[in-house]
Design a protein around this motif. Structure first.
Motif, mmCIF file in Angstrom:
data_model
loop_
_atom_site.group_PDB
_atom_site.id
_atom_site.type_symbol
_atom_site.label_atom_id
_atom_site.label_comp_id
_atom_site.label_asym_id
_atom_site.label_seq_id
_atom_site.Cartn_x
_atom_site.Cartn_y
_atom_site.Cartn_z
ATOM 1 N N TYR A 430 -49.106 -8.120 -15.252
ATOM 2 C CA TYR A 430 -48.577 -8.765 -13.994
ATOM 3 C C TYR A 430 -49.075 -10.264 -13.817
ATOM 4 C CZ TYR A 430 -47.574 -4.248 -12.820
ATOM 5 O OH TYR A 430 -46.956 -2.816 -12.593
ATOM 6 N N SER A 431 -49.834 -10.698 -14.929
ATOM 7 C CA SER A 431 -50.248 -12.109 -14.833
ATOM 8 C C SER A 431 -48.934 -13.110 -14.908
ATOM 9 C CB SER A 431 -51.337 -12.609 -15.955
ATOM 10 O OG SER A 431 -52.631 -11.928 -15.847
ATOM 11 N N ASN A 432 -48.087 -12.940 -15.598
ATOM 12 C CA ASN A 432 -47.026 -13.738 -15.761
ATOM 13 C C ASN A 432 -45.650 -13.428 -14.917
ATOM 14 O OD1 ASN A 432 -48.203 -15.115 -17.910
ATOM 15 N ND2 ASN A 432 -47.533 -13.800 -19.392
ATOM 16 N N ASN A 433 -45.930 -12.498 -14.007
ATOM 17 C CA ASN A 433 -44.682 -12.176 -12.708
ATOM 18 C C ASN A 433 -45.269 -11.947 -11.685
ATOM 19 O OD1 ASN A 433 -45.699 -9.178 -13.019
ATOM 20 N ND2 ASN A 433 -44.695 -9.389 -15.315
ATOM 21 N N LEU A 434 -45.818 -10.729 -11.186
ATOM 22 C CA LEU A 434 -46.341 -10.773 -9.616
ATOM 23 C C LEU A 434 -47.351 -11.239 -9.551
ATOM 24 C CD1 LEU A 434 -45.893 -8.719 -7.154
ATOM 25 C CD2 LEU A 434 -47.723 -7.029 -8.250
ATOM 26 N N PHE A 435 -48.355 -11.747 -10.380
ATOM 27 C CA PHE A 435 -49.459 -12.763 -9.987
ATOM 28 C C PHE A 435 -49.094 -14.257 -10.643
ATOM 29 C CE2 PHE A 435 -51.450 -8.761 -9.144
ATOM 30 C CZ PHE A 435 -52.327 -9.049 -8.180
ATOM 31 N N ASN A 436 -47.917 -14.530 -10.802
ATOM 32 C CA ASN A 436 -47.557 -16.009 -11.240
ATOM 33 C C ASN A 436 -47.208 -16.801 -10.303
ATOM 34 O OD1 ASN A 436 -46.560 -18.310 -12.579
ATOM 35 N ND2 ASN A 436 -44.928 -17.162 -13.757
ATOM 36 N N ARG A 437 -48.371 -17.846 -10.067
ATOM 37 C CA ARG A 437 -48.248 -18.850 -8.817
ATOM 38 C C ARG A 437 -47.221 -19.756 -8.881
ATOM 39 N NH1 ARG A 437 -53.638 -21.902 -8.519
ATOM 40 N NH2 ARG A 437 -53.542 -21.600 -10.896
#
Length: 619
Positions: A430-437
């Motif tokens: 999820y670093s690159n989608n849901l939590f991508n600022r």
């Protein structure tokens, strides 16, 4: 005494079905002949008896009727002679349950008095049924469909009561629950666009499969947030959110994770001060097996801040000792000389290291001769919550393990391998989608900005863990937001949370008793926050959530475990209604609770087919 039965038959054109032959506290039996239940034209109205779920009544007085619902019918042999061929099967025995009374044209649920054996029983007219299901008091009530067996009767749902309470919509795949949910949202949107609903009211839909993205074409009052239009900030999640997703063990992992969530907020300066505090503590730690292991531990933290340390902070006495030993007064030289020489560390080195580290940390952050870690969080060494990333959480957990090792706890890291693995998996997914600022707006900003129906596309959230994390966070944000309002403001900001596929993240076996969903179920209504849970596996849902539901809409259920669960956990549902659930056609549902005047079976409006249907094997 008034002969009610004679008065009825002569003046009111009621259709007599039969007479009561048996009465107890729960059921009545009614005997009827085959000729009595043939289709009739009564007072210009065509009436017919269609087996089960028929509504009958018997008079208590001229102005009072008791309403019954037929739950079973059987043939009842009639004897008019002694011989076998002198039997007739033209009689029927109806079993019916009493529901309530119509008095002076107004329906009142519940029974105080049941008519005596021998009292005549009549079929309800359309007018009776309208009184029964549509009281006419609230003109904003909305019909959902046709009463089963009465195609011209359309019971109304009280929209206000539905969206002001917790609700449950359940049924197997293909039974119609998603279509029912969309219909309920359309009814809400109609009232919202007509300015009947408060302008700051919201319904937030968690759309797991994309079933709700296009059903209203994003018209007035509907806002669709696709997965690339929003993001979560890791810094806005509190410990309870992380606990819900990572499920740390209570004794060991939970306190470590709690500190990690806290440490993740430290900015660059704050982290360096934390490293200095660790190095300071490690220097004087006597629990290491060898000096080399202690040196490695000190070096691990010291290297991050070595270039920031100021050797001029060393006291005059210690400087003199170091100069006599020929040790250069630089941070690098001091750590290089932090070694055993003939079993001893050179004089002055430990004191010098501690003095420059203490100066870097700041004496105000020291408690006696020990760093006060918690005070670092009170003096501006925190980054903005929006800036915190999943990597910061992962790094902070590593900091916590370092801290434990400094304190002599060498097992904390090994005892938390499962926790670390879960966190690493979350970062990878999820670093690159849901939590991508860099992706869209912060979800909390979108929720604050928009009113009406907010459809949040979570179809890209790959697993139940991600759904738990996201739904926990949004639910907690909404509840805390409403709690923060004053009483006058709170009245204007009701929120309903629509949870599709709720069994994946509002699961009985996964939820602690104090979970956000259980909390909202228990006390959310007084803060204007309500839940509507939609599920195909009711037996896996939180019992607390189900116990607080005001309205149940139950479609076809065929699994015996789920049927038994419904029988034991849904109030007001009868065994007869549960027995019928497995044979329901798509779109049929039992509706019970405060939004309807009485329990009923409805053929709900809509084209009932799966929006996300299976893949055919044929070309």
């Amino acid at each position: 005494m008034l002969d009610v039965n004679n008065w009825q038959d002569g003046a009111n054109f009621d259709w007599r079905i039969g007479a009561i032959s048996f009465v107890d506290q729960h059921i009545v039996k009614i005997k009827a002949s085959a000729t009595d239940i043939l289709d009739q034209v009564v007072n210009g109205e065509i009436r017919e008896i269609k087996s089960l779920n028929q509504y009958l009544f018997s008079y208590l007085s001229v102005s009072s009727k008791v309403i019954f619902k037929v739950v079973s019918i059987e043939e009842d042999e009639f004897f008019y002679g002694k011989d076998e061929d002198q039997k007739s099967n033209d009689q029927y025995l109806f079993k019916a349950v009493p529901l309530g009374e119509i008095e002076e044209g107004i329906y009142h649920p519940g029974i105080i008095e049941i008519p005596m054996v021998g009292s005549n029983v009549y079929a309800c007219s359309s007018k009776d049924l309208q009184n029964l299901f549509n009281d006419g008091i609230n003109k904003d009530d909305e019909p959902l469909g046709n009463l089963v067996s009465y195609q011209n009767i359309r019971p109304s749902l009280n929209i206000d009561r539905f969206y002001s309470n917790h609700n449950v919509i359940i049924g197997n795949t293909g039974s119609g629950k998603s279509t029912t949910s969309r219909l309920l949202l359309e009814k809400y949107n109609k009232q919202f666009c007509n300015k009947k609903i408060k302008e700051n009211a919201k319904v937030i839909v968690f759309d797991v499969h994309g079933d709700y993205l296009n059903f209203l074409d994003s018209g007035e009052g509907v806002h669709v947030f696709r997965s690339d239009a929003y993001h979560l900030s890791a810094g806005h999640l509190n410990f309870e959110d992380w606990e819900a997703i990572l499920a740390p063990s209570q004794r060991i992992q939970k306190p470590l994770l709690e500190r990690a969530v806290k440490y993740a907020r430290l900015n660059t300066v704050g982290r360096k001060k934390l490293f200095a505090a660790f190095a300071y503590s490690a220097i004087s730690d006597s629990s290491f097996d060898t000096h080399s292991s202690r040196k490695n531990q000190v070096q691990k933290y010291y290297q991050h801040i070595q270039n920031d340390l100021d050797a001029t902070k060393i006291s005059v006495e210690v400087k003199s000792i170091l100069q006599n030993k020929g040790i250069p007064l630089t941070p690098k030289s001091l750590i290089d000389h932090y070694i055993l020489t003939y079993g001893n560390i050179p004089d002055g080195v430990v004191d010098a290291l501690q003095e420059i580290l203490c100066a870097y940390i700041g004496t105000q952050y020291m408690s006696g001769c020990v760093p006060d870690y918690d005070s670092l969080f009170n003096d501006g060494y925190l980054k903005n919550a929006e800036e915190v990333t999943l990597e910061d959480i992962r790094d902070a957990l590593d900091f916590v393990f370092d801290e434990e090792e400094v304190k002599g706890n060498r097992q904390a890291r090994s005892y938390s391998e499962g926790l670390v693995t879960q966190l690493n998996n979350l970062c990878d997914k999820y670093s690159n989608n849901l939590f991508n600022r860099n992706q869209g707006k912060e979800i909390t900003d979108l929720i604050e900005e928009k009113n009406g129906i907010l459809v949040i596309d979570v179809s890209d959230v790959k697993d139940s863990d991600g759904l738990k994390l996201f739904s926990n966070f949004v639910s907690r944000f909404v509840l805390n937001r409403n709690i923060s309002y004053g009483k006058d403001e709170l009245k204007n900001r009701p929120v309903t949370l629509f949870f599709d596929e709720a069994h994946r993240y509002i699961k009985e076996t996964d939820l602690p008793d104090d979970s956000i969903f259980n909390r909202i179920a228990r006390e959310g209504r007084k803060f204007g926050v309500c839940l509507t849970v939609i599920s195909q596996i009711p037996s896996e849902l939180s019992r607390v959530v189900l116990s607080q539901a005001g309205t149940f809409i139950i479609h076809r259920i065929q699994n015996s475990v789920d049927l038994d669960y419904v029988r034991r956990n849904v109030p007001s549902i009868s065994s007869d209604q549960v027995a019928r659930l497995s044979s329901f056609a798509p779109g049929m549902a039992v509706i019970l609770g405060s939004s309807m005047r009485l329990p009923l079976e409805l053929q709900i409006d809509g084209a009932y087919k799966d929006i996300t249907s299976g893949v055919s094997i044929f070309s």
